[in-house]
Scaffold this motif. Sequence first.
Motif, mmCIF file in Angstrom:
data_model
loop_
_atom_site.group_PDB
_atom_site.id
_atom_site.type_symbol
_atom_site.label_atom_id
_atom_site.label_comp_id
_atom_site.label_asym_id
_atom_site.label_seq_id
_atom_site.Cartn_x
_atom_site.Cartn_y
_atom_site.Cartn_z
ATOM 1 N N MET A 90 1.001 -1.319 0.062
ATOM 2 C CA MET A 90 -0.009 -0.094 0.221
ATOM 3 C C MET A 90 1.020 1.336 -0.176
ATOM 4 N N PHE A 91 0.352 2.277 -0.684
ATOM 5 C CA PHE A 91 1.339 3.513 -0.743
ATOM 6 C C PHE A 91 0.833 4.419 0.504
ATOM 7 N N ASP A 92 1.354 5.412 0.539
ATOM 8 C CA ASP A 92 0.978 6.161 1.886
ATOM 9 C C ASP A 92 -0.576 6.623 1.930
ATOM 10 N N LYS A 93 -1.006 7.068 2.979
ATOM 11 C CA LYS A 93 -2.563 7.412 2.921
ATOM 12 C C LYS A 93 -2.732 8.844 2.221
ATOM 13 N N ASP A 94 -1.708 9.540 2.164
ATOM 14 C CA ASP A 94 -1.815 11.029 1.344
ATOM 15 C C ASP A 94 -1.938 10.559 -0.143
ATOM 16 N N THR A 95 -1.502 9.650 -0.552
ATOM 17 C CA THR A 95 -1.720 9.197 -2.090
ATOM 18 C C THR A 95 -3.175 9.037 -2.219
ATOM 19 N N TYR A 96 -3.732 8.034 -1.390
ATOM 20 C CA TYR A 96 -5.172 7.665 -1.878
ATOM 21 C C TYR A 96 -5.915 8.949 -1.585
ATOM 22 N N SER A 97 -5.656 9.688 -0.537
ATOM 23 C CA SER A 97 -6.682 10.966 -0.151
ATOM 24 C C SER A 97 -6.547 11.984 -1.519
ATOM 25 N N ARG A 98 -5.355 12.195 -1.880
ATOM 26 C CA ARG A 98 -5.266 13.138 -3.018
ATOM 27 C C ARG A 98 -5.944 12.499 -4.459
ATOM 28 N N ARG A 99 -5.779 11.193 -4.396
ATOM 29 C CA ARG A 99 -6.557 10.699 -5.652
ATOM 30 C C ARG A 99 -7.900 10.963 -5.673
ATOM 31 N N ARG A 100 -8.619 10.656 -4.441
ATOM 32 C CA ARG A 100 -9.908 10.905 -4.155
ATOM 33 C C ARG A 100 -10.343 12.103 -4.430
ATOM 34 N N ARG A 101 -9.564 13.183 -3.884
ATOM 35 C CA ARG A 101 -9.840 14.844 -3.959
ATOM 36 C C ARG A 101 -9.828 14.894 -5.624
ATOM 37 N N THR A 102 -8.960 14.498 -6.157
ATOM 38 C CA THR A 102 -8.840 14.690 -7.711
ATOM 39 C C THR A 102 -9.986 14.141 -8.371
ATOM 40 N N LEU A 103 -10.425 12.989 -8.097
ATOM 41 C CA LEU A 103 -11.761 12.301 -8.523
ATOM 42 C C LEU A 103 -12.885 13.152 -8.168
ATOM 43 N N LEU A 104 -13.140 13.717 -6.953
ATOM 44 C CA LEU A 104 -13.968 14.531 -6.547
ATOM 45 C C LEU A 104 -14.259 15.598 -7.678
ATOM 46 N N THR A 105 -13.037 16.501 -7.611
ATOM 47 C CA THR A 105 -12.995 17.452 -8.534
ATOM 48 C C THR A 105 -13.450 17.434 -9.991
ATOM 49 N N SER A 106 -12.649 16.219 -10.532
ATOM 50 C CA SER A 106 -13.243 15.811 -11.748
ATOM 51 C C SER A 106 -14.635 15.700 -12.009
ATOM 52 N N MET A 107 -15.158 14.713 -11.052
ATOM 53 C CA MET A 107 -16.720 14.470 -11.267
ATOM 54 C C MET A 107 -17.680 15.981 -11.198
ATOM 55 N N ARG A 108 -17.267 16.765 -10.170
ATOM 56 C CA ARG A 108 -17.852 17.992 -10.120
ATOM 57 C C ARG A 108 -17.455 18.734 -11.331
ATOM 58 N N GLU A 109 -16.406 18.959 -11.989
ATOM 59 C CA GLU A 109 -16.119 19.660 -13.353
ATOM 60 C C GLU A 109 -17.085 18.865 -14.453
ATOM 61 N N ARG A 110 -17.359 17.734 -14.209
ATOM 62 C CA ARG A 110 -18.119 16.695 -15.213
ATOM 63 C C ARG A 110 -19.608 17.213 -14.922
ATOM 64 N N GLY A 111 -19.971 18.157 -13.877
ATOM 65 C CA GLY A 111 -21.294 18.452 -13.607
ATOM 66 C C GLY A 111 -22.048 17.470 -13.070
ATOM 67 N N GLN A 112 -21.449 16.471 -12.330
ATOM 68 C CA GLN A 112 -21.936 15.414 -11.662
ATOM 69 C C GLN A 112 -22.163 15.617 -10.084
ATOM 70 N N LYS A 113 -23.495 15.242 -9.601
ATOM 71 C CA LYS A 113 -23.808 15.157 -8.309
ATOM 72 C C LYS A 113 -24.248 13.525 -7.783
ATOM 73 N N GLY A 114 -24.366 13.685 -6.562
ATOM 74 C CA GLY A 114 -24.967 12.413 -5.772
ATOM 75 C C GLY A 114 -23.887 11.662 -5.040
ATOM 76 N N ILE A 115 -23.740 10.423 -5.210
ATOM 77 C CA ILE A 115 -22.572 9.596 -4.637
ATOM 78 C C ILE A 115 -21.967 8.746 -5.871
ATOM 79 N N ALA A 116 -20.399 8.449 -5.183
ATOM 80 C CA ALA A 116 -19.789 7.614 -6.072
ATOM 81 C C ALA A 116 -19.647 6.408 -5.201
ATOM 82 N N LEU A 117 -19.989 5.138 -5.569
ATOM 83 C CA LEU A 117 -20.111 3.893 -4.737
ATOM 84 C C LEU A 117 -18.907 2.779 -5.346
ATOM 85 N N PHE A 118 -18.059 2.677 -4.562
ATOM 86 C CA PHE A 118 -16.851 1.470 -4.973
ATOM 87 C C PHE A 118 -17.173 0.242 -4.243
#
Length: 478
Positions: A1-29
Motif C-alpha cells: 500500500m502507498f502512503d495514505k496521502d496518495t489515496y486522499s489526493r487521488r480521491r480529491r482529484t476524482l471528486l474535482t473531476s466529477m464535479r467538473e463533469r457536472g455530477q452530483k450524488g454519490i460514487a459507490l466503490f
Amino acid sequence: MFDKDTYSRRRRTLLTSMRERGQKGIALFIGNDEAPAQYKDNCYKFRQDSSWLYYFGLDEPGMAAIIDLEDGTETVYADDVDIDDIIWMGPQPSVQSKAESAGVIRSAPAGDLAAAVGAAMNLGRPVHFLPPTRHGNTIKLMELTGLSKARINKVAPMDCEKGSHASQELVDAVIAMRLVKEECEIKAIDEACDLGYEMHTAARNAVRPGIVEQEIVGIMEGITLGKGWGVSFPTILTQHGETLHNHLHDKIIDPGKLLVIDAGAESNVHYASDFTRTLPTGGRFTPRQRDIYSIVCDCNEFAFSIAKPGITYREVHIETSRKMLEGLKDLGLVRGSVDDMVTEGIAGLFMPHGLGHNMGLDVHDMEDLGEDRVGYDPDQKRASQLGLGSLRMARRLVPGHVVTDEPGIYFIPALMAKWKADGTGKDFVNFAKAETYSDFGGIRLEDDLLVTENGVRRTGTKRLPIFPDDVEESMKQK
Ligand code: GLY
Ligand code: MN
C-alpha cells in the motif's frame, strides 16, 4: 500500500473531476470478495479490484466505500472481525484503523451500505458506480440498486434514462487518472519489470532438450511467487507460438523449434509487467528463423524509436506494420507496393493482433471498464481490419502512459488457407512461399514502455536479451 496521502489526493482529484463533469450524488466503490474455488472455505488466491486498490489501497475482501460528490464525505463500509474470525485468522486491525490508513476518516459496518445507497436513491440522488468485473459484485450492485444485470453492466451518461446504469462520467474520470501513471506507480512498474526480468532469465536458463514446457513454467512462476504476488496473467510458454495465447505446456522441448515465452510478474503492490521473448530451443537460430526473428526485432526497435508524446499508438502500429511488410517483402513472402499493402491490411495475415495495450495495475490496464473507452481517444474509432482491429491502445501518447511494444510474426496454417481460399491479399501474398512456413510457429518480442517528456523508456532496470546474437550468447551462458 502507498502512503495514505496518495489515496486522499487521488480521491480529491476524482471528486474535482466529477464535479467538473457536472455530477452530483454519490460514487459507490465495491471491493472484491473471496472467490470460492470448490467450496466457500477453499478460495482462489484473493485479488483485490484494481480501481478499489487505486483509490483505497486496502487489499482485503468485504470492503465498499461511498464518496459523497456534494459534501465530499468519504465512508468505508466493512465489518470488524468477531471471535470466530479471530480463531481462524488471528487478530485483525479495526475497520476504522484500516480506513484511516487509506486517509478515510469515517467507517461503518457493511450492513449500513444498503441503507446509505437506499437513502441517496430515495432522494433522487444519482448513484455512480463502475461496471463490475466480478459476477459477485454485479449481484451486490443489483441488490443495492434494484437494477437488472444488464443495467449494472451498461455504461451510459448519468442523465440518460435517469441514471439507471453504470456511470460513464465515473468511468471516464477513473480512466483519465489511471492512464497517466504517478511516480509511485512507475516505481512499482519498474519493480514488477525487474521481477519479470528474473522470471524470463530463469526460464531461458532452464531451456534444454527433453525438459517439459510445464517444468519451465514452474521455475519461472516460482520466482514471482517467491518475491511478488504471482503472475500478472496466465503464462504463455509454447513451441506453438502461432497460437497467440497458447496456455498448453505439455510439450517436450525439441531442439530446432522456437519457444515463445510471454509472461509477467505482478508485484506485491499489484503492478504488472509483461514481457515476451522467443528463444531457439537448441540455442541457435536456423537461418530461416533468424530471418523472421530479425524482422520482428527490427519492428520492436522501430516502434520504440518512433513512440513519443504527440504520436498516436495507432500510427505507431501502422508504421510498424509497414516496417514488417518491408522485411517480409525482402524475403519474398509478400510483393507489390508496401503503401498499398498497408492500406489493405496485409500485415494482419502475419500479425493478427495489435502492437500493444496499456499496462498498470492490470496487465491490460482497465479493460474491465471498456476496451475502447480505455484504449481510444474520443475522436478515434476502432478499425475492422485483422490486426489493426485488435489494437487495444490507439490513443495519442502523453507522458505517463505505460504501453507494451509487442510485434510478432506468425504462420497460422488455418488463416493462410482461409485468405488463400477467399482470395484475400491475393495480389500481395506469396502463398506458395508462405505455405513452406506452415510448421514454423511464431515469434513475438515484447517490452514495456513508459512515455516520457521527449520519447519513451523501457521499464525496469535491465532489458532481456533481444538481438539474435545476444539471445544465442545468453543461451550459452547458463
Ligand atoms: N501478454 C499477454 C497479452 O498481452 O495479451
Ligand atoms: Mn502484452
